[in-house]
Design an enzyme around this catalytic site. Structure first.
Site, mmCIF file in Angstrom:
data_model
loop_
_atom_site.group_PDB
_atom_site.id
_atom_site.type_symbol
_atom_site.label_atom_id
_atom_site.label_comp_id
_atom_site.label_asym_id
_atom_site.label_seq_id
_atom_site.Cartn_x
_atom_site.Cartn_y
_atom_site.Cartn_z
ATOM 1 N N GLY A 1 0.843 -1.179 0.000
ATOM 2 C CA GLY A 1 0.000 0.000 0.000
ATOM 3 C C GLY A 1 0.878 1.229 0.000
ATOM 4 O O GLY A 1 2.006 1.195 0.516
ATOM 5 N N GLN B 1 3.059 9.851 1.206
ATOM 6 C CA GLN B 1 4.317 9.126 1.344
ATOM 7 C C GLN B 1 5.285 9.396 0.197
ATOM 8 O O GLN B 1 6.449 9.023 0.279
ATOM 9 C CB GLN B 1 4.068 7.624 1.455
ATOM 10 C CG GLN B 1 3.362 7.239 2.739
ATOM 11 C CD GLN B 1 3.177 5.742 2.804
ATOM 12 O OE1 GLN B 1 2.204 5.210 2.280
ATOM 13 N NE2 GLN B 1 4.117 5.072 3.449
ATOM 14 N N CYS C 1 5.593 0.127 7.912
ATOM 15 C CA CYS C 1 5.265 1.249 7.028
ATOM 16 C C CYS C 1 6.509 1.633 6.242
ATOM 17 O O CYS C 1 7.604 1.708 6.811
ATOM 18 C CB CYS C 1 4.775 2.428 7.872
ATOM 19 S SG CYS C 1 4.335 3.889 6.925
ATOM 20 N N LEU C 2 6.345 1.880 4.958
ATOM 21 C CA LEU C 2 7.483 2.277 4.129
ATOM 22 C C LEU C 2 8.098 3.593 4.607
ATOM 23 O O LEU C 2 9.279 3.825 4.418
ATOM 24 C CB LEU C 2 7.047 2.411 2.662
ATOM 25 C CG LEU C 2 6.580 1.123 1.986
ATOM 26 C CD1 LEU C 2 6.069 1.413 0.576
ATOM 27 C CD2 LEU C 2 7.676 0.081 1.967
ATOM 28 N N HIS D 1 -4.860 1.420 7.243
ATOM 29 C CA HIS D 1 -3.489 1.934 7.372
ATOM 30 C C HIS D 1 -3.248 3.064 6.364
ATOM 31 O O HIS D 1 -2.749 4.129 6.726
ATOM 32 C CB HIS D 1 -2.483 0.787 7.156
ATOM 33 C CG HIS D 1 -1.053 1.219 7.254
ATOM 34 N ND1 HIS D 1 -0.271 0.948 8.350
ATOM 35 C CD2 HIS D 1 -0.265 1.897 6.383
ATOM 36 C CE1 HIS D 1 0.948 1.455 8.149
ATOM 37 N NE2 HIS D 1 0.969 2.028 6.957
ATOM 38 N N GLU D 2 -3.607 2.820 5.106
ATOM 39 C CA GLU D 2 -3.383 3.838 4.067
ATOM 40 C C GLU D 2 -4.298 5.048 4.258
ATOM 41 O O GLU D 2 -3.888 6.184 4.040
ATOM 42 C CB GLU D 2 -3.548 3.236 2.670
ATOM 43 C CG GLU D 2 -2.567 2.117 2.350
ATOM 44 C CD GLU D 2 -1.106 2.463 2.611
ATOM 45 O OE1 GLU D 2 -0.691 3.633 2.428
ATOM 46 O OE2 GLU D 2 -0.360 1.556 3.019
ATOM 47 N N HIS E 1 -2.927 7.546 6.558
ATOM 48 C CA HIS E 1 -1.914 8.425 5.965
ATOM 49 C C HIS E 1 -2.532 9.689 5.389
ATOM 50 O O HIS E 1 -1.959 10.773 5.524
ATOM 51 C CB HIS E 1 -1.140 7.704 4.844
ATOM 52 C CG HIS E 1 0.006 6.888 5.335
ATOM 53 N ND1 HIS E 1 1.087 7.419 6.003
ATOM 54 C CD2 HIS E 1 0.253 5.563 5.244
ATOM 55 C CE1 HIS E 1 1.941 6.466 6.298
ATOM 56 N NE2 HIS E 1 1.457 5.318 5.852
#
Length: 184
Positions: free
Chosen positions: A45, A50, A96-97, A138-139, A142
């Site tokens: 994702g 991000q 998380c990235l 989660h996304e 963001h």
């Protein structure tokens, strides 16, 4: 185009993102770039903040998880709105990235209903559960300026403070290109 992933400490990650008006940007190009960036970083994702874009858009592809039902879970969410979340909350270790090298147990609702536009600005309202719901939550966080670390206890945040500070300075291991917050 592969974008660098913005890491912890950058203000764009803590800001509520702006809605996208149809025709205001090339969402097809952005979608393609976001998927390419996500795959390069081995993610499932990726939200626009991000990659440094404060826009209410995220992409998901659950196929790398090799779980039943995830093989066709590839979607684009533009201007999404979670209508409701329900079901017993369940814990799962998330990463998380934008926070490389840190994974923590996070509790999330089992089901949700979400209203969103796809890349052609066609409106959808769908229900998701299990891992699909978790990835979306989660996304979605963001684009509301929330990171998974925001759910941690004050004690756990203190324990991770040094690691998070190091990430914000670029002192972290990521096998993808990152963008370190600029110093002011």
């Amino acid at each position: 185009m592969i974008y660098p992933i913005v890491v912890y400490g950058d203000p764009v990650l803590k800001r509520e993102a702006d809605e996208i008006e149809e025709g205001s940007i090339d969402v097809i190009k952005l979608k393609d770039d976001m998927f390419e960036t996500m795959y390069e970083a081995s993610g499932i994702g990726l939200a626009a903040p991000q990659i440094g874009k404060s826009l209410r858009m995220f992409v998901v592809d659950g196929s790398p998880l090799e779980e039943e039902g995830m093989e066709n879970f590839k979607k684009v969410f533009i201007n999404p709105e979670i209508v409701w979340e329900e079901g017993e909350k369940w814990n799962f270790e998330e990463g998380c990235l934008s926070i490389p090298g840190i994974r923590e147990e996070i509790s999330r609702h089992a089901k949700l209903r979400i209203n969103y536009l796809d890349e052609n600005f066609v409106e959808h309202e769908e229900e998701f559960d299990g891992m699909k719901a978790r990835i979306i939550q989660h996304e979605y966080d963001h684009i509301d300026g929330i990171l998974f670390t925001d759910y941690l206890t004050p004690f756990k945040k203190r324990v991770l403070k040094g690691k998070l500070n190091n990430i914000s300075k670029g002192k972290c291991d990521a096998d993808y290109k990152i963008k370190i917050p600029s110093k002011k």
